[in-house]
Scaffold this motif. Structure first.
Motif, PDB file in Angstrom:
ATOM      1  N   ALA A   1     -22.491 -21.082 -15.481  1.00 14.76           N
ATOM      2  CA  ALA A   1     -21.171 -21.631 -15.784  1.00 14.76           C
ATOM      3  C   ALA A   1     -21.250 -22.941 -16.552  1.00 14.76           C
ATOM      4  O   ALA A   1     -20.319 -23.300 -17.273  1.00 14.76           O
ATOM      5  N   THR A   2     -22.362 -23.655 -16.403  1.00 12.80           N
ATOM      6  CA  THR A   2     -22.512 -24.942 -17.083  1.00 12.80           C
ATOM      7  C   THR A   2     -22.982 -24.795 -18.529  1.00 12.80           C
ATOM      8  O   THR A   2     -23.097 -25.787 -19.244  1.00 12.80           O
TER       9      THR A   2
ATOM     10  N   ARG B   1     -16.937 -14.035  -9.712  1.00 11.75           N
ATOM     11  CA  ARG B   1     -17.445 -15.278 -10.314  1.00 11.75           C
ATOM     12  C   ARG B   1     -17.559 -15.154 -11.824  1.00 11.75           C
ATOM     13  O   ARG B   1     -17.133 -16.049 -12.578  1.00 11.75           O
TER      14      ARG B   1
ATOM     15  N   TYR C   1     -13.994 -15.217 -13.520  1.00  9.57           N
ATOM     16  CA  TYR C   1     -13.353 -16.517 -13.699  1.00  9.57           C
ATOM     17  C   TYR C   1     -14.095 -17.374 -14.728  1.00  9.57           C
ATOM     18  O   TYR C   1     -13.470 -18.154 -15.452  1.00  9.57           O
ATOM     19  N   THR C   2     -15.410 -17.220 -14.805  1.00 10.15           N
ATOM     20  CA  THR C   2     -16.151 -17.952 -15.838  1.00 10.15           C
ATOM     21  C   THR C   2     -15.744 -17.481 -17.230  1.00 10.15           C
ATOM     22  O   THR C   2     -15.515 -18.291 -18.135  1.00 10.15           O
ATOM     23  N   THR C   3     -15.654 -16.170 -17.415  1.00  8.98           N
ATOM     24  CA  THR C   3     -15.271 -15.653 -18.733  1.00  8.98           C
ATOM     25  C   THR C   3     -13.830 -16.006 -19.077  1.00  8.98           C
ATOM     26  O   THR C   3     -13.523 -16.286 -20.248  1.00  8.98           O
TER      27      THR C   3
ATOM     28  N   ARG D   1     -12.224 -18.680 -18.182  1.00  6.87           N
ATOM     29  CA  ARG D   1     -12.246 -20.094 -18.555  1.00  6.87           C
ATOM     30  C   ARG D   1     -12.753 -20.273 -19.976  1.00  6.87           C
ATOM     31  O   ARG D   1     -12.262 -21.124 -20.726  1.00  6.87           O
ATOM     32  N   ASP D   2     -13.730 -19.438 -20.359  1.00  7.16           N
ATOM     33  CA  ASP D   2     -14.373 -19.584 -21.663  1.00  7.16           C
ATOM     34  C   ASP D   2     -13.753 -18.700 -22.739  1.00  7.16           C
ATOM     35  O   ASP D   2     -14.268 -18.640 -23.861  1.00  7.16           O
TER      36      ASP D   2
END
Length: 390
Positions: free
Chosen positions: A269-270, A331, A334-336, A338-339
């Motif tokens: 995620a970072t 997980r 939500y990461t995708t 956000r990006d």
């Protein structure tokens, strides 16, 4: 009778397997298997090195796609999860996707556990579909494991020996395939495999393409051992020991199934801080689409649990594994989101009713392969979010 007395009575001279000295905690980021600076990454301890690898790959991609900036790239990413025999689902899906005619060439492919065995074929494309189909429909339990005696639980490192699986991996992952992986890496594409460093309790991401392209004399053996380690379910299969050096000293690391930490991953995620900064400044970013193949069910698998310690414990562990796999899909979702990466999820649906009668049963795996194949051949109905997520 004590454990030692039992050992003497049952198997004279028996002893637990030996290993070399474990790598000290403060040497973790310094140690190397082949001496390559980018052979692997510890994402929990920092993503800078992995981010640099992605940037370098992106620059090679720019040259391949003939674009002037990273923002002009179009990227397709694939994550293949663990799932044991259920890896036949993902294999069938990929081969059926080829038949449908719109399977992309993936720029990043990640694999964990059984997904690590699928990932190299997915990475190289439809030309390797026959080998992928063979791995999940042509092998038997004898190509994967050799059962050990009744005392293995007490005096050995696993219930079964996975030397046959290493032989199978070595037979399929031949020199030609390794050369193709190296060429794909040099064009800017990444193949990343996850294991778990059991001593350090850390996930490890191995840069398979960089290892293949290194020309190191031990590159082929190391890649095969990484795949073996990623698929080594603790307790069922032995861990894989990697000889590493730090400074002028030698150590051994113990690696097991990447699913001990996560069952699927796309990118840390970072890793995409720069991408989010560009979006916040209303600057263009690469168009990216993510595909996640969950080699398992996401609906509850009902069972009549017997009221006994082993039955209850086994059911509880399997429930935790199912929950972990579902949580990975959430997980990643939500990461995708956000990006601003398009999300597509495939998993074994409740319409598949086959039951696994014994480990690596061919009939079961062929039926599951055909289930994934037929759904993808007709145009797979990718889920745009995990079940229960609104």
């Amino acid at each position: 009778m004590t454990a030692g007395g039992a050992c003497a009575a049952i198997a004279p001279g028996c002893a637990t397997p030996a290993r070399g000295p474990a790598l000290p905690r403060d040497k973790l980021l310094e140690a190397s298997v082949l001496g390559l600076p980018n052979e692997r990454f510890y994402p929990v301890l920092g993503s800078e090195a992995l981010a640099a690898e992605f940037v370098a790959a992106g620059e090679r991609q720019m040259a391949r796609q003939g674009v002037a900036s990273l923002a002009e790239l179009k990227l397709d990413l694939l994550a293949v999860s663990g799932g044991g025999e259920d890896g036949a689902f993902g294999a069938g899906l990929l081969c059926g996707w080829t038949e449908h005619g719109d399977r992309p060439t993936f720029d990043v492919v990640t694999g964990v556990s059984t997904g690590s065995l699928t990932a190299p074929f997915a990475y190289l494309g439809s030309g390797y579909d026959p080998q992928l189909r063979y791995v999940y429909t042509g092998i038997t339990a004898a190509d994967v494991l050799r059962e050990r005696g009744v005392t293995a639980a007490l005096f050995d490192d696993a219930l079964a020996d996975n030397a046959p699986l290493f032989q199978t991996i070595s037979r399929v992952l031949d020199d030609r395939m390794l050369q193709d992986i190296a060429r794909a890496y040099q064009s800017g594409r990444l193949l990343l495999i996850g294991t778990t460093n059991l001593d350090a309790q850390q996930p490890v991401i191995w840069n398979i393409g960089a290892i293949a392209a290194s020309g190191h004399p031990r590159a082929a053996d190391t890649i095969r051992r990484i795949l073996l380690a990623s698929a080594a379910v603790p307790g069922a299969f032995p861990p894989t020991l990697f000889d590493v050096t730090s400074g002028d000293k030698s150590y051994q690391e113990m690696h097991v199934d990447g699913g001990a930490f996560v069952q699927s991953f796309l990118y840390p995620a970072t890793l995409t801080t720069q991408r989010r900064q560009r979006m916040a400044a209303h600057r263009p970013v690469a168009t990216a689409t993510a595909y996640i193949i969950r080699n398992g069910r996401l609906d509850p698998d009902w069972a009549d649990v017997r009221r006994e310690m082993l039955g209850i414990t086994g059911r509880a562990i399997s429930t935790m594994i199912v929950a972990s796999g579902y949580n990975d899909t959430v997980r990643i979702y939500y990461t995708t989101q956000r990006d601003k990466v398009a999300y597509n999820l495939a998993y074994i649906g409740p319409d598949f009713t086959g039951k696994l009668p014994k480990p690596f049963d061919q009939d079961y795996m062929r039926a599951l392969y055909d289930y994934g194949y037929q759904r993808a051949r007709n145009g797979y109905p990718w889920a745009r979010r995990p079940p229960l997520v609104e």
